[in-house]
Scaffold this active site. Structure first.
Site, PDB file in Angstrom:
ATOM      1  N   GLU A  88      43.006  52.032  44.124  1.00  0.00           N
ATOM      2  CA  GLU A  88      43.724  52.915  43.189  1.00  0.00           C
ATOM      3  C   GLU A  88      44.512  52.138  42.122  1.00  0.00           C
ATOM      4  O   GLU A  88      44.768  52.650  41.044  1.00  0.00           O
ATOM      5  CB  GLU A  88      44.667  53.856  43.954  1.00  0.00           C
ATOM      6  CG  GLU A  88      43.934  54.994  44.666  1.00  0.00           C
ATOM      7  CD  GLU A  88      42.999  55.775  43.740  1.00  0.00           C
ATOM      8  OE1 GLU A  88      43.443  56.212  42.662  1.00  0.00           O
ATOM      9  OE2 GLU A  88      41.819  55.938  44.094  1.00  0.00           O
ATOM     10  N   HIS A 139      43.430  49.412  40.574  1.00  0.00           N
ATOM     11  CA  HIS A 139      42.466  49.185  39.488  1.00  0.00           C
ATOM     12  C   HIS A 139      42.181  50.502  38.747  1.00  0.00           C
ATOM     13  O   HIS A 139      42.047  50.523  37.526  1.00  0.00           O
ATOM     14  CB  HIS A 139      41.139  48.651  40.041  1.00  0.00           C
ATOM     15  CG  HIS A 139      41.250  47.326  40.734  1.00  0.00           C
ATOM     16  ND1 HIS A 139      41.144  47.202  42.105  1.00  0.00           N
ATOM     17  CD2 HIS A 139      41.457  46.082  40.246  1.00  0.00           C
ATOM     18  CE1 HIS A 139      41.283  45.916  42.421  1.00  0.00           C
ATOM     19  NE2 HIS A 139      41.480  45.223  41.330  1.00  0.00           N
ATOM     20  N   GLN A 173      39.201  30.126  40.289  1.00  0.00           N
ATOM     21  CA  GLN A 173      40.612  30.386  40.574  1.00  0.00           C
ATOM     22  C   GLN A 173      40.938  30.299  42.064  1.00  0.00           C
ATOM     23  O   GLN A 173      42.054  30.599  42.485  1.00  0.00           O
ATOM     24  CB  GLN A 173      41.053  31.722  39.981  1.00  0.00           C
ATOM     25  CG  GLN A 173      40.461  32.962  40.633  1.00  0.00           C
ATOM     26  CD  GLN A 173      40.778  34.214  39.822  1.00  0.00           C
ATOM     27  OE1 GLN A 173      40.251  34.430  38.742  1.00  0.00           O
ATOM     28  NE2 GLN A 173      41.674  35.047  40.337  1.00  0.00           N
ATOM     29  N   SER A 215      46.228  46.289  47.294  1.00  0.00           N
ATOM     30  CA  SER A 215      45.609  44.985  47.075  1.00  0.00           C
ATOM     31  C   SER A 215      44.274  44.959  47.804  1.00  0.00           C
ATOM     32  O   SER A 215      44.154  45.517  48.903  1.00  0.00           O
ATOM     33  CB  SER A 215      46.516  43.882  47.639  1.00  0.00           C
ATOM     34  OG  SER A 215      45.796  42.677  47.765  1.00  0.00           O
ATOM     35  N   SER A 216      43.294  44.289  47.198  1.00  0.00           N
ATOM     36  CA  SER A 216      42.001  44.159  47.882  1.00  0.00           C
ATOM     37  C   SER A 216      42.188  43.397  49.186  1.00  0.00           C
ATOM     38  O   SER A 216      41.458  43.596  50.152  1.00  0.00           O
ATOM     39  CB  SER A 216      41.004  43.408  46.994  1.00  0.00           C
ATOM     40  OG  SER A 216      40.910  44.054  45.744  1.00  0.00           O
ATOM     41  N   ARG A 217      43.185  42.507  49.240  1.00  0.00           N
ATOM     42  CA  ARG A 217      43.408  41.692  50.445  1.00  0.00           C
ATOM     43  C   ARG A 217      44.030  42.493  51.592  1.00  0.00           C
ATOM     44  O   ARG A 217      44.069  41.996  52.720  1.00  0.00           O
ATOM     45  CB  ARG A 217      44.264  40.468  50.113  1.00  0.00           C
ATOM     46  CG  ARG A 217      43.507  39.434  49.269  1.00  0.00           C
ATOM     47  CD  ARG A 217      44.243  38.125  49.126  1.00  0.00           C
ATOM     48  NE  ARG A 217      43.405  37.085  48.555  1.00  0.00           N
ATOM     49  CZ  ARG A 217      43.385  36.722  47.262  1.00  0.00           C
ATOM     50  NH1 ARG A 217      44.172  37.321  46.394  1.00  0.00           N
ATOM     51  NH2 ARG A 217      42.576  35.775  46.840  1.00  0.00           N
TER      52      ARG A 217
HETATM   53  O1  PAF Z   1      43.661  39.814  38.861  1.00  0.00           O
HETATM   54  C1  PAF Z   1      42.476  39.557  39.109  1.00  0.00           C
HETATM   55  O2  PAF Z   1      41.778  40.333  39.778  1.00  0.00           O
HETATM   56  C2  PAF Z   1      41.884  38.261  38.588  1.00  0.00           C
HETATM   57  O3  PAF Z   1      42.796  37.216  38.658  1.00  0.00           O
HETATM   58  C3  PAF Z   1      41.278  38.397  37.174  1.00  0.00           C
HETATM   59  C4  PAF Z   1      42.352  38.689  36.154  1.00  0.00           C
HETATM   60  C5  PAF Z   1      40.238  39.492  37.165  1.00  0.00           C
HETATM   61  C6  PAF Z   1      40.606  37.079  36.777  1.00  0.00           C
HETATM   62  O4  PAF Z   1      39.581  36.737  37.657  1.00  0.00           O
END
Ligand code: PAF
Length: 285
Positions: A35, A37, A61, A186-188
């Site tokens: 939600e 996103h 990253q 959070s996805s996590r």
């Molecule tokens: O916030 C995220 O999901 C990531 O850090 C992003 C901004 C999509 C970059 O990979």
């Protein structure tokens, strides 16, 4: 909704939309959408003629001992959510589409801000974020880009990158979306077992306690951090990475809680590292 897997497809479609006079909004994501996103897509939908989301788990990253392989993925479910919220195109590239095998060019803010907070334990994280976001900006060439306030340091860093590199893009911040019981989406969160899920509420409890103190007039950053730490330390499954009060733009520690100060934390619940925060005086969207 258009599903584009190549840079060329995205460029051609966006060019056509621009010829037709549409403004374009970009919502960068790593997929496994929730939600939080959806709220970014909704905001982009309200502000822009066309909405593009990217769905790419960006390897640059993640540090060597982080959860790149385990990072949750479900592209079909992501597409359903994006379509439901009116996204016009999702960019879903393979790693090889984004990075040539010998790619060696990075975008990095050479300053203290990426070394603070999450940067202390994730030294290459923000270099990877800046690199992939600048690539997405170059590919999509959006007018607006939407980022969640939950990743407050990421948001500040991207704003700085946009300014320093003169991108003609307006960065739009969107508020943290929480579960009914307070846990920031959070996805996590999917990594948490039921006991950890309950324990994870210590983060939002610390945020709410911090907001309460500031609301009651507390202006001493050290006292605020001590109170927030105490809330988290009362939870046996929690291990603090950091709790800090920093300048909302530079990410450097502050002594006084003035408007715009970011009170942020990262906390391990079992093996899962979660973040949460609030801004003194509230988010300026
Ligand atoms: O916030 C995220 O999901 C990531 O850090 C992003 C901004 C999509 C970059 O990979």
């Amino acid at each position: 909704m258009i599903v584009a897997k190549t840079i060329a497809e995205v460029r051609a479609q966006v060019a056509q939309w621009k010829r037709e006079g549409f403004s374009v909004g970009l919502v960068p994501t790593m997929g496994y959408l929730h939600e939080g996103h959806a709220s970014l897509v909704d905001k982009a939908r309200r502000m822009c003629g066309k909405v593009v989301a990217s769905d790419f788990v960006n390897p640059t990253q993640f540090g060597p001992n982080e959860d790149l392989e385990a990072y949750p993925r479900d592209f079909e479910r992501d597409c359903a959510l994006l379509e439901e919220h009116g996204c016009d195109m999702v960019f879903y590239p393979a790693v090889g589409e984004m990075y040539a095998p010998n790619a060696a060019t990075y975008v990095e803010i050479q300053d203290e801000m990426p070394k603070q907070l999450c940067g202390k334990t994730r030294p290459i994280h923000f270099r990877g974020v800046c690199t992939v976001v600048s690539k997405l900006f170059n590919i999509v060439e959006p007018d607006y880009a939407f980022f969640g306030q939950k990743d407050a340091q990421q948001l500040a860093i991207i704003r700085r990158m946009v300014r320093d590199l003169s991108y003609g893009i307006e960065v739009v911040a969107c508020p943290i979306v929480r579960e009914a019981d307070g846990l920031a989406r959070s996805s996590r969160n999917t990594y948490l077992n039921p006991a950890e899920r309950k324990a994870a509420l210590c983060l939002s409890r610390a945020v709410f306690r911090g907001q309460e103190l500031v609301g009651a007039g507390e202006r001493d950053a050290e006292k605020l951090v001590a109170e927030m730490r105490a809330v988290i330390e009362a939870e046996p499954l929690a291990r603090i990475d950091y709790v800090s009060a920093v300048d909302g733009e530079t990410m450097l520690p502050v002594e006084e809680l003035t408007d715009g100060v970011l009170a942020a934390m990262a906390v391990y619940i079992g093996k899962t590292r979660l973040i949460d925060n609030f801004i003194v005086g509230g988010l300026k969207e």
